[in-house]
Design an enzyme around this catalytic site. Sequence first.
Site, PDB file in Angstrom:
ATOM      1  N   LYS A   1      -7.083   1.283  -3.040  1.00 12.56           N
ATOM      2  CA  LYS A   1      -6.673   0.866  -1.696  1.00 12.56           C
ATOM      3  C   LYS A   1      -6.866   1.984  -0.680  1.00 12.56           C
ATOM      4  O   LYS A   1      -7.231   1.741   0.471  1.00 12.56           O
ATOM      5  CB  LYS A   1      -5.215   0.396  -1.708  1.00 12.56           C
ATOM      6  CG  LYS A   1      -4.724  -0.122  -0.345  1.00 12.56           C
ATOM      7  CD  LYS A   1      -5.566  -1.303   0.167  1.00 12.56           C
ATOM      8  CE  LYS A   1      -5.186  -1.728   1.591  1.00 12.56           C
ATOM      9  NZ  LYS A   1      -3.886  -2.378   1.669  1.00 12.56           N
TER      10      LYS A   1
ATOM     11  N   LYS B   1       0.652   5.019   8.249  1.00 12.64           N
ATOM     12  CA  LYS B   1       1.238   5.391   6.953  1.00 12.64           C
ATOM     13  C   LYS B   1       0.155   5.487   5.891  1.00 12.64           C
ATOM     14  O   LYS B   1       0.110   6.454   5.114  1.00 12.64           O
ATOM     15  CB  LYS B   1       2.302   4.366   6.567  1.00 12.64           C
ATOM     16  CG  LYS B   1       2.872   4.502   5.171  1.00 12.64           C
ATOM     17  CD  LYS B   1       2.220   3.552   4.158  1.00 12.64           C
ATOM     18  CE  LYS B   1       2.450   2.096   4.497  1.00 12.64           C
ATOM     19  NZ  LYS B   1       1.852   1.197   3.473  1.00 12.64           N
TER      20      LYS B   1
ATOM     21  N   THR C   1       0.864  -1.172   0.000  1.00 13.98           N
ATOM     22  CA  THR C   1       0.000   0.000   0.000  1.00 13.98           C
ATOM     23  C   THR C   1       0.903   1.224   0.000  1.00 13.98           C
ATOM     24  O   THR C   1       1.623   1.475   0.961  1.00 13.98           O
ATOM     25  CB  THR C   1      -0.923   0.010   1.226  1.00 13.98           C
ATOM     26  OG1 THR C   1      -1.747  -1.158   1.191  1.00 13.98           O
ATOM     27  CG2 THR C   1      -1.808   1.238   1.229  1.00 13.98           C
TER      28      THR C   1
END
Length: 289
Positions: free
Chosen positions: A172, A240, A97
């Site tokens: 995502k 993140k 990701t």
Amino acid sequence: MDRERIGFIGTGVMGSSMARNLMRAGYPVSVYTRTKKKAQALLDAGACWASSPAELSKEADVVISIVGYPKDVEEIYLGAAGVLSVKKGGAVIDMTTSSPALAKKIFAAAKEKGVDALDAPVSGGDIGARDASLAIMVGGEKEAFERYRDIFAAVGKNVRYFGAAGSGQFVKMSNQIAIASNMLGVAEAMAYAKKSGLDAEAVQQTIAAGAAGSWSLTNLAPKMLAGDWSPGFFIKHFLKDMRIAIESAEEMGLDLPGLKLSKKLYDELSVRGMDDCGTQAIFRWYTEK
């Protein structure tokens, strides 16, 4: 039919299971990770070892990566001794990701080398990786996606192509935005049930079968109630992802208050030293004041 030789980078919570499933599907697999002992179980199962991403890519038809952060992805592919410094032909598939902008940058660099590049982040956590049931969101050229569809099928069940380079990462981010607010809802529901003096386990089982049902309520709420903070997905990696999603949304002029609140609470857990806990540890924000 001979299978493509896979070079796999990253053998963490999810990567190790994904590499193993590729081996089970008949693909010859070589692995690289910064700490070799983390790959030992795969080596014992028949995987080959490479000492660097560049070495790995020399023999691999397809290089797959699933690592921690965009900076790691950039180093792996675009660094002076990275995959694209030596890769000739074949494909690179980043399943980390990461940033949509970085996915586009890797695609452009790969194109110059005559290498297919796909961004293909996944969802499903350690359970999906183990069971080869991951959802996989793919961006890049459609022809490349079709060419390597069997590789995706070896590690996931819900595999979908979304468009040009970066598209997989945008999908995502949508996934992570949905999870972020949902995780707060699940933790609050369980905290409320416990505070009310109810049998929280029975509450979880009952509401998971109704309109409130979600993957997190089914799979992570029981861990919350059991005090199991083991990571299917690390808090540090979720933070993140939320940072990337917030930055990307701001670039599009979109405000996401639910996502920002979730990140704020997870930031507080990070300050408490919980970065390596699973995301279900958000429950501790409600119960450990």
